[in-house]
Design a protein around this motif. Structure first.
Motif, mmCIF file in Angstrom:
data_model
loop_
_atom_site.group_PDB
_atom_site.id
_atom_site.type_symbol
_atom_site.label_atom_id
_atom_site.label_comp_id
_atom_site.label_asym_id
_atom_site.label_seq_id
_atom_site.Cartn_x
_atom_site.Cartn_y
_atom_site.Cartn_z
ATOM 1 N N GLU A 180 76.933 41.746 25.835
ATOM 2 C CA GLU A 180 77.205 41.213 24.489
ATOM 3 C C GLU A 180 76.836 42.233 23.413
ATOM 4 O O GLU A 180 77.615 42.500 22.501
ATOM 5 N N GLU A 181 75.633 42.785 23.516
ATOM 6 C CA GLU A 181 75.201 43.798 22.544
ATOM 7 C C GLU A 181 76.095 45.027 22.626
ATOM 8 O O GLU A 181 76.468 45.603 21.607
ATOM 9 N N ALA A 182 76.421 45.429 23.851
ATOM 10 C CA ALA A 182 77.276 46.602 24.040
ATOM 11 C C ALA A 182 78.643 46.375 23.411
ATOM 12 O O ALA A 182 79.168 47.258 22.718
ATOM 13 N N GLN A 183 79.206 45.202 23.629
ATOM 14 C CA GLN A 183 80.524 44.905 23.072
ATOM 15 C C GLN A 183 80.499 44.939 21.551
ATOM 16 O O GLN A 183 81.379 45.533 20.923
ATOM 17 N N GLN A 184 79.505 44.341 20.965
ATOM 18 C CA GLN A 184 79.402 44.340 19.502
ATOM 19 C C GLN A 184 79.303 45.767 18.960
ATOM 20 O O GLN A 184 79.963 46.105 17.972
ATOM 21 N N LEU A 185 78.491 46.590 19.611
ATOM 22 C CA LEU A 185 78.334 47.975 19.153
ATOM 23 C C LEU A 185 79.627 48.767 19.289
ATOM 24 O O LEU A 185 80.027 49.481 18.371
ATOM 25 N N LEU A 186 80.277 48.649 20.445
ATOM 26 C CA LEU A 186 81.513 49.396 20.669
ATOM 27 C C LEU A 186 82.613 48.947 19.720
ATOM 28 O O LEU A 186 83.349 49.773 19.172
ATOM 29 N N GLU A 187 82.734 47.649 19.512
ATOM 30 C CA GLU A 187 83.757 47.154 18.588
ATOM 31 C C GLU A 187 83.479 47.623 17.165
ATOM 32 O O GLU A 187 84.395 48.031 16.444
ATOM 33 N N SER A 188 82.228 47.592 16.759
ATOM 34 C CA SER A 188 81.849 48.063 15.426
ATOM 35 C C SER A 188 82.128 49.557 15.286
ATOM 36 O O SER A 188 82.691 49.999 14.283
ATOM 37 N N LEU A 189 81.750 50.311 16.302
ATOM 38 C CA LEU A 189 81.973 51.749 16.291
ATOM 39 C C LEU A 189 83.459 52.057 16.122
ATOM 40 O O LEU A 189 83.849 52.846 15.267
ATOM 41 N N LEU A 190 84.300 51.414 16.935
ATOM 42 C CA LEU A 190 85.741 51.701 16.899
ATOM 43 C C LEU A 190 86.403 51.178 15.627
ATOM 44 O O LEU A 190 87.390 51.752 15.172
ATOM 45 N N GLN A 191 85.864 50.138 15.059
ATOM 46 C CA GLN A 191 86.403 49.643 13.790
ATOM 47 C C GLN A 191 86.140 50.670 12.688
ATOM 48 O O GLN A 191 87.003 50.920 11.852
ATOM 49 N N ASN A 192 84.958 51.266 12.704
ATOM 50 C CA ASN A 192 84.579 52.231 11.675
ATOM 51 C C ASN A 192 85.042 53.653 11.979
ATOM 52 O O ASN A 192 85.166 54.461 11.063
ATOM 53 N N ASN A 193 85.258 53.953 13.251
ATOM 54 C CA ASN A 193 85.662 55.293 13.641
ATOM 55 C C ASN A 193 86.663 55.204 14.804
ATOM 56 O O ASN A 193 86.310 55.489 15.954
ATOM 57 N N PRO A 194 87.898 54.805 14.519
ATOM 58 C CA PRO A 194 88.885 54.616 15.590
ATOM 59 C C PRO A 194 89.220 55.888 16.359
ATOM 60 O O PRO A 194 89.775 55.817 17.446
#
Length: 103
Positions: free
Chosen positions: A35-49
């Motif tokens: 869950e934490e990993a998914q949130q971080l990865l999604e946030s990362l890719l949203q801000n830096n695709p």
């Protein structure tokens, strides 16, 4: 857990650092905290695709969670970004993961 705490500390100092977010997400995956990993990865890719290495790990995580359609979309988006960036190796890895999931 020590690595997670260190990475979290570094992220407090540099909250926009994509490398640190990616590294922390991988540590969460190792620890079984998808869950934490998914949130971080999604946030990362949203801000830096353009951070193409994260698409594969997010796609794999989504597959583990039986979210195959989301994983496919993640791989395909990653393939587009990798192609734009000229990252042929990453493109090939994402394409392979995508094709395997589509079978």
């Amino acid at each position: 857990m020590e690595r997670i705490e260190k990475l979290k500390s570094f992220l407090q100092e540099s909250p926009g650092d994509s490398f640190l977010k990616h590294a922390l997400a991988l540590e969460y995956i190792k620890a079984g905290n998808d869950e934490e990993a998914q949130q971080l990865l999604e946030s990362l890719l949203q801000n830096n695709p353009a951070y193409v290495g994260s698409y594969y790990h997010l796609g794999q995580l989504l597959e583990r969670k039986k979210m195959d359609q989301q994983a496919l979309q993640c791989y395909k988006t990653g393939m587009e970004q990798a192609k734009k960036a000229g990252e042929q190796r990453t493109y090939n890895e994402l394409k392979s993961a995508c094709e395997e999931l589509e079978m």
